[in-house]
Design a protein around this motif. Structure first.
Motif, PDB file in Angstrom:
ATOM      1  N   TRP A   1       0.858  -1.187   0.000  1.00 54.66           N
ATOM      2  CA  TRP A   1       0.000   0.000   0.000  1.00 54.66           C
ATOM      3  C   TRP A   1       0.889   1.229   0.000  1.00 54.66           C
ATOM      4  CZ3 TRP A   1      -4.213  -1.714  -1.630  1.00 54.66           C
ATOM      5  CH2 TRP A   1      -4.721  -2.930  -1.208  1.00 54.66           C
TER       6      TRP A   1
ATOM      7  N   LYS B   1      -1.557   5.803   1.108  1.00 56.25           N
ATOM      8  CA  LYS B   1      -2.603   5.638   2.110  1.00 56.25           C
ATOM      9  C   LYS B   1      -3.327   6.965   2.221  1.00 56.25           C
ATOM     10  CE  LYS B   1      -0.246   2.051   4.623  1.00 56.25           C
ATOM     11  NZ  LYS B   1       0.450   1.659   5.821  1.00 56.25           N
TER      12      LYS B   1
ATOM     13  N   GLY C   1      -6.117   2.213   0.957  1.00 53.61           N
ATOM     14  CA  GLY C   1      -4.778   2.065   0.409  1.00 53.61           C
ATOM     15  C   GLY C   1      -4.859   1.879  -1.085  1.00 53.61           C
TER      16      GLY C   1
ATOM     17  N   TYR D   1      -2.268   1.161  -4.706  1.00 52.05           N
ATOM     18  CA  TYR D   1      -0.970   0.921  -5.321  1.00 52.05           C
ATOM     19  C   TYR D   1      -1.180   0.575  -6.783  1.00 52.05           C
ATOM     20  CZ  TYR D   1      -1.463  -4.204  -5.204  1.00 52.05           C
ATOM     21  OH  TYR D   1      -1.884  -5.486  -5.408  1.00 52.05           O
TER      22      TYR D   1
ATOM     23  N   LEU E   1      -8.342  -0.182   4.367  1.00 56.11           N
ATOM     24  CA  LEU E   1      -7.275  -0.724   5.214  1.00 56.11           C
ATOM     25  C   LEU E   1      -7.628  -0.791   6.684  1.00 56.11           C
ATOM     26  CD1 LEU E   1      -4.099   0.950   3.723  1.00 56.11           C
ATOM     27  CD2 LEU E   1      -5.118  -1.243   3.159  1.00 56.11           C
TER      28      LEU E   1
END
Length: 163
Positions: free
Chosen positions: A49, A52, A144, A146, A159
């Motif tokens: 992650w 955030k 999160g 990515y 999360l």
């Protein structure tokens, strides 16, 4: 730290061969002191992650999309994109990207852009209100994000259940 004594009852292959050549009997077992940490192991985070985001009331009220910090975007998203795409985003153009909610396996077609005259980036589209409604996202919750290099999708998850 706690110290423990460990005994070595078996010789290494080299030491065994040396004892056989010298016609020596097995000696006393060797021992050594080992320090052991009594702390419990930390949880492994299975997903990277990189970004955030704490959902604010501003994010929920305006329903425009999700605002992201420029520093995080530059360090964790733009580095994975080719020069042309980066340039288009930085110039304020809306770039279509695929987004995947890892918890519900829901895919969203979203647009990524830079706020004009601000050092912020936006993920635009109806996905945000669907995401908020489906996941019961409230102000103060952490999500999160990515970039998955293989599938070229932006991955997202709530999360709070991991933290």
């Amino acid at each position: 730290m706690v110290k423990h004594i460990f005994y070595h009852f078996l010789e290494t292959k080299e030491k065994e061969e040396e004892n056989r050549r010298c016609d020596l009997q097995l000696g006393h077992p060797r021992s050594e002191f080992v320090e052991r940490n009594n702390r419990s192991p930390q949880l492994l985070y299975l997903f990277p992650w990189e970004i955030k985001k704490v959902i604010s009331t501003h994010d929920l009220q305006h329903q425009i999309g999700l605002e992201l910090n420029a520093k995080q975007v530059k360090e964790h998203l733009l580095i994975h994109w080719d020069g042309e795409t980066k340039g288009r985003v930085i110039n304020g153009e809306r770039i279509p990207i695929q987004m995947l909610d890892l918890d519900t396996r829901t895919e969203y077609q979203v647009f990524f852009t830079k706020w004009p005259n601000h050092d912020m980036y936006l993920i635009l589209g109806s996905w945000f209100m669907e995401f908020v409604a489906n996941r019961n996202v409230t102000s103060g919750m952490t999500i999160g994000l990515y970039w998955d290099k293989k599938s070229k999708t932006l991955r997202v998850s709530v999360l709070d259940k991991f933290i």
